[in-house]
Design an enzyme around this catalytic site. Structure first.
Site, PDB file in Angstrom:
ATOM      1  N   LYS A 138      48.875  78.083 -65.591  1.00 38.40           N
ATOM      2  CA  LYS A 138      47.782  78.967 -65.343  1.00 38.40           C
ATOM      3  C   LYS A 138      47.895  79.792 -63.886  1.00 38.40           C
ATOM      4  CE  LYS A 138      42.875  77.969 -64.362  1.00 38.40           C
ATOM      5  NZ  LYS A 138      41.729  76.910 -64.451  1.00 38.40           N
ATOM      6  N   SER A 213      38.075  78.141 -67.269  1.00 37.87           N
ATOM      7  CA  SER A 213      38.887  79.117 -66.502  1.00 37.87           C
ATOM      8  C   SER A 213      40.194  79.152 -67.008  1.00 37.87           C
ATOM      9  CB  SER A 213      38.813  78.889 -65.123  1.00 37.87           C
ATOM     10  OG  SER A 213      39.204  77.791 -64.519  1.00 37.87           O
ATOM     11  N   SER A 237      37.002  73.568 -67.611  1.00 39.12           N
ATOM     12  CA  SER A 237      37.985  74.416 -67.502  1.00 39.12           C
ATOM     13  C   SER A 237      39.257  74.476 -68.386  1.00 39.12           C
ATOM     14  CB  SER A 237      38.455  75.086 -66.068  1.00 39.12           C
ATOM     15  OG  SER A 237      37.317  75.468 -65.455  1.00 39.12           O
TER      16      SER A 237
END
Length: 575
Positions: A138, A213, A237
């Site tokens: 990420k 996210s 997320s």
């Protein structure tokens, strides 16, 4: 001496013109940085394409499809015993990742040094648990020499000085981080869009959000372009992208895995705990990942992480479980498919010999607004607002920004006026006011007390784990930004700091879609009406359940997830 009016007007006009010119120059500079970042992203994809083409020309007989079909445990075994060369696996995934990135816009950067790491891996002779496994990372997780932007222009061209601890441990275990993936601006969203890299799409249906996210990870892993991905979770997320893209994920207890070198949404915020975790197509892959990470390297690189190695005995146990469950939190009305997912999973578990016990959730609205909103915006949102200073765009957070900028007295008045008509909006506004230090300490104490009460209720029922709904199916692009209150099913376990994972168990049916026509929600407000629209047209999309355990019991959580996954697969084979 009086200055003539025409002279004053000329000076004012000149000052205004100068300000406009300076603003134009600043914005032009920002747009230039965005353009350069997008060009780097495009170059990354070109580099991936060239690398794969070169490999295929030299090794035309390699069966990429068979490599991509291998589950992680089997792939890892073949890599470690030498029956599968690591370069075959690496370029198979680089090629697939390129395809998924082209379709979904999930990759922000190709880590070209991964090719160097690949060449060195064969020379070291040390075969870690993840030897030769390509992994995706990420955006907000630091990789040396690469930006961690969080979707902010100000973070461009500021490469990390060193790898985060998680990435360091992955490398020591032989894994090869090869791409970084997209996130929403600020991370405080469960969609996946920012001004720099744009919108990421769901690989299952391009009109749907991949979640966020960790949305770039969800899209890449869900599309088969990465066999193992890593993200963070401060309100769902990891779990939203996994549920929306039909894969598995585990949010660990806040400090079970190191967060050193990982950029959080609101630095220093302690009320709602961020967890780190893996994403993969199946639970066994998550377990293998946790075995690799929970090692001496993790504990020595970050001494704040408790030295708790992976407990194989707990994970491999076959003892029947005592499982709490609930179908709704009475805050966000579940879609028909969500409710059916819990009911069908409950029945499968009971048929397999486990004991299912109803669990009554209370005061979820208070948890969401007072603990989560109040905790994350305890300074009235000043820290959050500061992150956007100097940025070109505030994504789709217009209302949130207006509320954050409002003085406390206006928030109080708005909350009072809205209370009889839109109680949830009233609670949201009321809990976004700036707090005193004493009030923040009181809030933290209240969260601790709530956690103790929740655990006491859990232990009174003698539970091992909990089966819970997971928001789904995937919402349409743009809807998550309008539905911030729909995080109740996930954010509860960030406030409690419990490990929680998601497992896909079913798909939306025509019957679910028909039943959705009667969906009204518990409050029948604008949010409920919008959520009903966001659920529509989802036949065939995956729906997951959440599996939860007490703090530090990731192995038990994974064992429960594995049980659910096994029973669902067995049922599907019989159908």
């Amino acid at each position: 001496m009086r200055v003539p009016l025409p002279a004053l007007l000329c000076c004012s006009a000149a000052s205004l013109l100068l300000l406009l010119l300076l603003r134009w120059r600043r914005r032009r500079g920002l747009w230039r940085k965005v353009k350069e970042a997008r060009q780097r992203q495009e170059r990354s994809l070109v580099q991936m394409e060239m690398a794969v083409r070169c490999f295929r020309e030299q090794h035309p007989s390699v069966n990429m499809i068979s490599i991509l079909s291998l589950p992680l445990p089997e792939l890892s075994k073949k890599l470690r015993d030498g029956s599968l060369p690591p370069e075959h696996v690496f370029y198979a995934y680089v090629g697939k990742a390129l395809q998924i990135a082209t379709e979904t816009n999930c990759i922000t950067e190709y880590l070209q040094e991964s090719e160097t790491q690949l060449r060195k891996a064969k020379l070291t002779g040390k075969l870690g648990l993840l030897y030769g496994v390509p992994v995706s990372i990420k955006d907000s997780i630091n990789c040396q020499g690469h930006d961690s932007t969080l979707g902010f222009i100000k973070n461009l061209n500021k490469p990390a000085a060193e790898d985060s601890v998680v990435v360091q441990v992955l490398r020591r275990q032989g894994a090869i981080p090869f791409v970084k993936t997209n996130v929403p601006q600020s991370l405080i969203s469960y969609d996946c869009k920012n001004l720099i890299f744009g919108q990421t799409f769901n690989p299952l249906l391009y009109t749907r959000s991949p979640g966020g996210s960790s949305g770039g990870e969800g899209a890449l892993v869900g599309g088969g372009g990465s066999i193992l991905g890593f993200g963070t979770d401060v309100g769902g997320s990891l779990r939203f992208p996994a549920a929306f893209c039909g894969i598995c994920a585990l949010k660990s207890t806040g400090n079970r895995l190191s967060k050193k070198g990982i950029i959080c949404a609101v630095l220093g915020q302690k009320a709602v705990v961020t967890g780190v975790g893996p994403m993969a197509k199946d639970v066994e892959s998550l377990a293998l990942c946790m075995r690799a990470l929970l090692c001496e390297d993790m504990f020595s690189l970050d001494s704040t992480v408790p030295p708790l190695p992976f407990n194989e005995e707990v994970y491999s146990s076959t003892q029947p479980l005592r499982i709490g469950y609930y179908e709704t939190d009475f805050f966000t009305m579940p879609s028909p498919a969500m409710r059916r997912a819990v009911r069908e999973t409950k029945q499968l578990l009971e048929d397999a010999g486990h004991t299912l016990v109803p669990f009554e959730l209370m005061n979820v609205d208070y948890v969401i607004f007072n603990f989560c909103v109040g905790g994350m915006f305890a300074d009235g949102g000043a820290s959050f607002l500061k992150k956007f200073k100097g940025e070109l765009e505030k994504s789709n957070m217009g209302l949130l920004f207006w509320l954050v900028k409002s003085p406390n007295w206006l928030k109080t008045v708005l909350s009072w006026i809205a209370k009889p008509f839109v109680p949830r909006f009233s609670d949201l506004v009321r809990n976004m006011r700036a707090n005193t230090v004493d009030e923040v300490w009181s809030l933290h104490h209240e969260i601790e007390e709530f956690c103790h009460q929740f655990i006491a209720q859990w232990k009174k029922l003698n539970l091992d784990v909990m089966l819970c709904p997971m928001l789904g199916p995937a919402l349409g692009i743009g809807y998550p930004g309008k539905l911030s209150v729909a995080v109740s099913y996930t954010m509860l376990y960030n406030a409690l700091d419990f490990p929680a994972g998601v497992v896909p168990v079913t798909m939306v049916t025509d019957e679910d879609e028909e039943e959705l026509k009667g969906y009204q929600g518990y409050f029948q407000d604008w949010w409920d009406r919008t959520l009903a629209k966001a659920f529509r047209g989802s036949v065939g999309l995956p729906v997951a359940v959440q599996c939860v355990a007490l703090p530090w019991q990731e192995e038990l959580c994974l064992r429960f997830m594995k049980e659910v996954e096994t029973l669902v697969l067995k049922k599907n084979r019989l159908v």
